[in-house]
Write an enzyme that holds these catalytic residues in place. Structure first.
Site, PDB file in Angstrom:
ATOM      1  N   ASP A  81       5.680   4.794   2.921  1.00 32.04           N
ATOM      2  CA  ASP A  81       4.534   3.757   3.589  1.00 32.04           C
ATOM      3  C   ASP A  81       6.122   2.832   3.278  1.00 32.04           C
ATOM      4  O   ASP A  81       7.687   3.399   3.087  1.00 32.04           O
ATOM      5  CB  ASP A  81       4.008   3.477   1.923  1.00 32.04           C
ATOM      6  CG  ASP A  81       4.978   3.710   0.507  1.00 32.04           C
ATOM      7  OD1 ASP A  81       6.061   4.496   0.557  1.00 32.04           O
ATOM      8  OD2 ASP A  81       5.642   3.002   0.055  1.00 32.04           O
ATOM      9  N   GLU A 142       5.777   5.112  -2.917  1.00 31.49           N
ATOM     10  CA  GLU A 142       6.771   5.019  -2.971  1.00 31.49           C
ATOM     11  C   GLU A 142       7.395   3.008  -3.642  1.00 31.49           C
ATOM     12  O   GLU A 142       7.767   3.043  -4.151  1.00 31.49           O
ATOM     13  CB  GLU A 142       7.663   5.655  -2.495  1.00 31.49           C
ATOM     14  CG  GLU A 142       9.523   5.820  -3.544  1.00 31.49           C
ATOM     15  CD  GLU A 142      10.298   4.380  -3.111  1.00 31.49           C
ATOM     16  OE1 GLU A 142      11.440   4.778  -3.543  1.00 31.49           O
ATOM     17  OE2 GLU A 142       9.790   3.337  -2.029  1.00 31.49           O
TER      18      GLU A 142
END
Length: 377
Positions: A81, A142
């Site tokens: 991400d 994350e």
């Protein structure tokens, strides 16, 4: 292995371009899963087994291991991400200018994903069985604190000797030997609305109460000890002539040592436990979700191994302490020897000028492959 990696530099850049040109912000599951699909194909071709932890809201978390029934020593963690919203790629897609490549998420950390892939491919190509000694976690959340992947990382970490975290190297080429921990709180205040001209005495200002709390929270800052408290966003009120009945503050917390977590948590809870303005009500949510990555003895030994490998292949490798958090906190605080920043070199993280130093791509890929090999001896 170096020759193999150098011969595939163009191919690596092509895959980075593919990944960068996919919007994959933490809240855009479709994009994160599309990134995963590109990455999983070559791992499957090498015979790796894929286990997928499916998520409804965020991108799926993925575990990659050559033989899921055999214990491995090395954990590698990389996230898919980014911090960028949908549409960013349309406005500024991947491009190369001189010795740098640019694009949203290119260094944090789509280039690291390809660095990891080709380090494994180099080991596989050279019949170096070290590739069978790794477990890889690719997670999709994350950048927002790893809410779904933390448990997975911790569970797998319990059986590992080493954790190599694929966040990018710093812009001067340093890897990361220590990180601050931290978390986030949301402080919500409810008061009582009243007309500020007709009957102000009937009101209970939520903004005034929040202001008292902000001052007290900011006083917890201690730069010398590495404690940082920042009330970065505030909201409240409906109209200038109305005593506000609601207010909200968003608090960022950073700590440098594990011991500080308990102290800071306790002080924040104490500050928010009772109102300064009688008649207001306070709700506190959140907490410290990442403990620091500290440079303890186990981590020092791993760092020295990596630096010895770097010396052997002609790389001068420094290590630094950085203020940002990462998934390195999770294995490190379970006693696993952990080092971070093993991705390629770049800068401008989370900004419009985020870049990759192209020449570092093959260098750090070779370093990673040799480190995996060394740790598997």
């Amino acid at each position: 292995m170096e020759k193999y990696i150098l011969n595939h530099k163009k191919e690596m850049l092509g895959l980075i371009e593919q990944l960068v040109n996919i919007d994959s912000g933490s809240n855009y599951k479709k994009g994160i899963d599309a990134v995963a699909e590109i990455l999983l194909k070559p791992f499957k071709e090498m015979g790796f087994k894929i286990t997928m932890q499916k998520n409804k809201q965020y991108g799926n978390n993925i575990v990659i291991q050559y033989d899921e029934h055999i214990s491995t020593d090395i954990l590698l963690v990389a996230h898919m991400d980014t911090v960028f919203p949908v549409g960013t790629v349309r406005d500024r897609p991947f491009e190369i200018k001189g010795n740098r490549a640019y694009g949203p998420g290119i260094i944090d950390m789509k280039s690291s994903l390809i660095t990891l892939l080709y380090a494994v491919k180099a080991l596989y190509h050279h019949n170096n069985d070290a590739y069978k000694n790794i477990t890889i976690i690719l997670n999709g959340d994350e950048e927002i604190g790893s809410p779904t992947s933390r448990k997975l990382i911790e569970e797998i970490s319990t059986t590992k000797k080493y954790a190599l975290i694929m966040e990018p190297a710093r812009k001067d080429g340093s890897i990361v030997s220590a990180r601050r921990g931290g978390g986030k709180y949301i402080l919500s205040v409810k008061g009582k609305a009243a007309h500020s001209g007709v009957s102000p005495e009937e009101g209970k200002s939520a903004i005034e109460e929040l202001a008292h709390k902000i001052i007290k929270l900011q006083q917890l800052n201690n730069a010398q000890k590495g404690i940082s408290i920042n009330v970065g966003v505030i909201e409240g009120g409906d109209a200038v002539n109305v005593v506000p009945s609601e207010a909200k503050g968003m608090v960022d917390v950073r700590i440098t040592s594990r011991d500080q977590a308990k102290y800071v948590r306790k002080r924040i809870e104490e500050i928010c436990s009772k109102p300064d303005i009688k008649g207001t009500h306070i709700t506190l949510k959140g907490g410290i979700n990442r403990l620091p990555l500290e440079l303890n003895q186990a981590n020092k030994k791993l760092l020295h191994v990596i630096q010895d490998v770097a010396d052997a292949i002609g790389i001068e490798l420094k290590a630094v302490h950085t203020g940002g958090g990462s998934d390195a906190s999770f294995p490190a605080n379970l006693g696993v020897a952990t080092v971070d920043g093993l991705g390629p070199v770049g800068g401008g993280l989370h900004n419009e000028d985020e870049y990759l130093e192209i020449d570092s791509l093959t260098e750090r890929c070779f370093l990673l492959a040799e480190t995996i090999s060394k740790l598997s001896e």
